[in-house]
Structure formats: structure tokens, C-alpha cells
Write an enzyme that holds these catalytic residues in place. Structure first.
Site, mmCIF file in Angstrom:
data_model
loop_
_atom_site.group_PDB
_atom_site.id
_atom_site.type_symbol
_atom_site.label_atom_id
_atom_site.label_comp_id
_atom_site.label_asym_id
_atom_site.label_seq_id
_atom_site.Cartn_x
_atom_site.Cartn_y
_atom_site.Cartn_z
ATOM 1 C CG ASP A 11 51.223 7.960 28.954
ATOM 2 O OD1 ASP A 11 52.425 8.161 29.188
ATOM 3 O OD2 ASP A 11 50.355 8.859 29.049
ATOM 4 C CG ASP A 129 55.084 11.824 37.404
ATOM 5 O OD1 ASP A 129 55.341 12.393 36.332
ATOM 6 O OD2 ASP A 129 54.873 10.595 37.490
#
Length: 274
Positions: A11, A129
Site C-alpha cells: 500500500d 472493498d
């Protein structure tokens, strides 16, 4: 039986790897190119790199970071964040043999069709998500395979999950299972599924969410969010029906090595590439 894949995740924000809990309280985890090279050497099956602020900031993926990472790898690389058009995808291709992980298609779903038609569905991973939806009465289903969501009136309803966007900061009205089916029909070759309830907690993957979506599709599902112990990976493969499992913190901060994880999975009857 196809071998299950272990995928470290980078990330990235401002050229550095970061990690937090449910995408907040971020802390520095290192240089992305150095981590990429280490995971390549340790036996990772693939690598995912997500520019976590690109979509929220309305900009394209940071190409210099992508290029630095791609140069260090001899395993597949999937890049996500800021891919909204054919031109964005083509720009990433200039850095090497890269797959695209698409988040922004919630607002422009036709981009899934366009990228799949132009580059082939094997090149496109759609990232979803998802957050568990609270049922009437304030109850929420426990993250266990086969669990049901309780209601105050005693009735039982199957759990549901909503799709989130912009790094988990914006909830949509999309049902996660229905959205997964739609993007598969539009040409997605794989789903990167993150449980926002579990992300960064190291309490285990949401096997119920993963199984529900994996069983609803004909394309592979990468489970993400919640990895904390070796047993969590075995659970998401055996109970969650995942094709691959993605993790960050336990690798970045050297809780476990990829080799030790694969040896454990092999001892549990999970097929992996050693």
C-alpha cells in the site's frame, strides 16, 4: 488442484509503503522497491501494489514508484489506484508486464468492458472493498462461514455487504455480491476482495464474505484483510474458498516469512508452490 497463491501487498502513499487499520492511522513500512525485491527473492507468487490515495485525490497512479518496483520483479505485478481509462492502463503497461487492479469502475463500470476488450480479461483485476451491512435492530452477522444475521424479531436473514470506495471512506448502495457478478460479466478476470471490517486487525480473514463471493463467481478471488496468523491463511483457503490470499503487515514487519507460511499450508493439505 491449482496451487494457492500468496501475495504480499504494498500500500503506497507518497512513494513509501504504509500500513494502518481499516486504511487509517498509517505508519511507514519501508521502500516499495526494496520490499518488492525481497518478496521476489522469498518466493511470493505475485505482488500487488496499490496507490491508496490516487482515487481519493482524483489523480493517476504514481508512475515513478511503479517503475521502480517493476524493475525489481520476476513475478507478476498487479497495480491499482487511479486507473480510470484505457490511456491509464496503457501508461502502466509501459513500465512492464503489469495487470491492473481497478477501483474506480464503481462510478464508470463501462471501463471494465473497455479494458477487458482492449487488453484481455486476464489483465484486469477488479478490487472490491466490502463492509458488512448492519441488519434491522443493530445486529451484524458474525464473520463465520454459514453464520446468519440476527434480528430482534427473531427472524433470520442472510448477511449482506456493501461496496465502499475511495479507500474505504465512502459507502455505496451496491451489494458486494451483485457487484462482483456484474464486473465478472463485464470482463473482470479476477477479484481482489478486501473486508473493511477485518482490514489491519490481524484477527483473521472474513471467510464468510470470501466464500459467499467466491461461490457466486467463475473467476478467481483474492482474499484480503485481517491476516494475522498462519492458521488464518489455511482457513481462508479451506473454508473461504479463496484462490489466493493477500497480506501486508505480517510480511512487512517480519512476523512470518513467505517460506514459513507456505510450509505450514502444505502441512495443512493446501497446495502451494514452494
Amino acid at each position: 488442484m491449482f496451487a494457492k497463491r500468496i501475495i504480499p501487498c504494498l500500500d503506497c502513499k507518497n512513494g513509501r509503503v504504509v500500513k494502518g487499520v481499516k486504511f487509517v492511522n498509517l505508519r511507514d513500512a519501508g521502500d516499495p522497491s526494496e520490499l518488492a525485491e525481497a518478496y521476489n527473492r522469498e518466493g511470493a507468487d505475485e505482488l500487488v501494489m496499490l496507490d491508496i490515495s490516487a482515487s481519493r485525490e482524483g489523480r493517476a497512479t504514481l508512475m515513478d514508484t511503479v517503475q521502480r518496483v517493476a524493475r525489481r520483479l520476476f513475478i507478476p505485478l498487479t497495480v491499482g489506484g487511479g486507473v480510470r481509462t484505457i490511456e491509464d492502463a496503457q501508461r502502466l503497461l509501459s513500465a512492464g508486464p503489469i495487470r491492473w487492479s481497478e477501483y474506480g469502475c464503481v462510478e464508470t463500470p463501462e471501463v471494465v468492458n473497455q479494458i477487458a476488450e482492449h487488453f484481455g480479461r486476464q489483465a484486469l483485476v477488479v478490487a472490491i472493498d466490502a463492509r458488512r451491512q448492519v441488519a434491522p435492530g443493530g445486529f451484524v452477522g458474525a464473520p463465520l462461514v454459514g453464520a446468519l444475521t440476527g434480528r430482534q424479531d427473531g427472524a433470520k436473514t442472510a448477511p449482506r455487504w456493501r461496496v465502499l470506495t475511495y479507500g474505504g471512506t465512502k459507502q455505496t448502495e451496491l451489494d458486494a455480491v451483485e457487484w462482483a457478478r456484474e464486473v465478472e460479466s463485464r470482463g473482470a478476470g479476477e477479484i481482489l476482495l478486501t473486508s473493511m471490517d477485518a482490514d489491519g486487525t490481524q484477527a483473521g480473514f472474513d471467510c464468510e464474505l470470501t466464500k459467499t463471493i467466491a461461490d457466486a463467481l467463475h473467476i478467481p478471488v483474492i482474499a484480503s484483510g485481517g491476516a494475522g496468523g498462519l492458521e488464518h491463511f489455511a482457513e481462508v483457503f479451506l473454508k473461504g474458498h479463496a484462490d489466493a490470499a493477500l497480506a501486508a503487515s505480517i510480511f512487512h514487519f517480519e512476523t512470518y516469512t513467505i517460506r514459513s507460511l507456505k510450509e505450514y499450508l502444505q502441512s495443512q493439505g493446501v497446495a502451494v508452490r514452494l
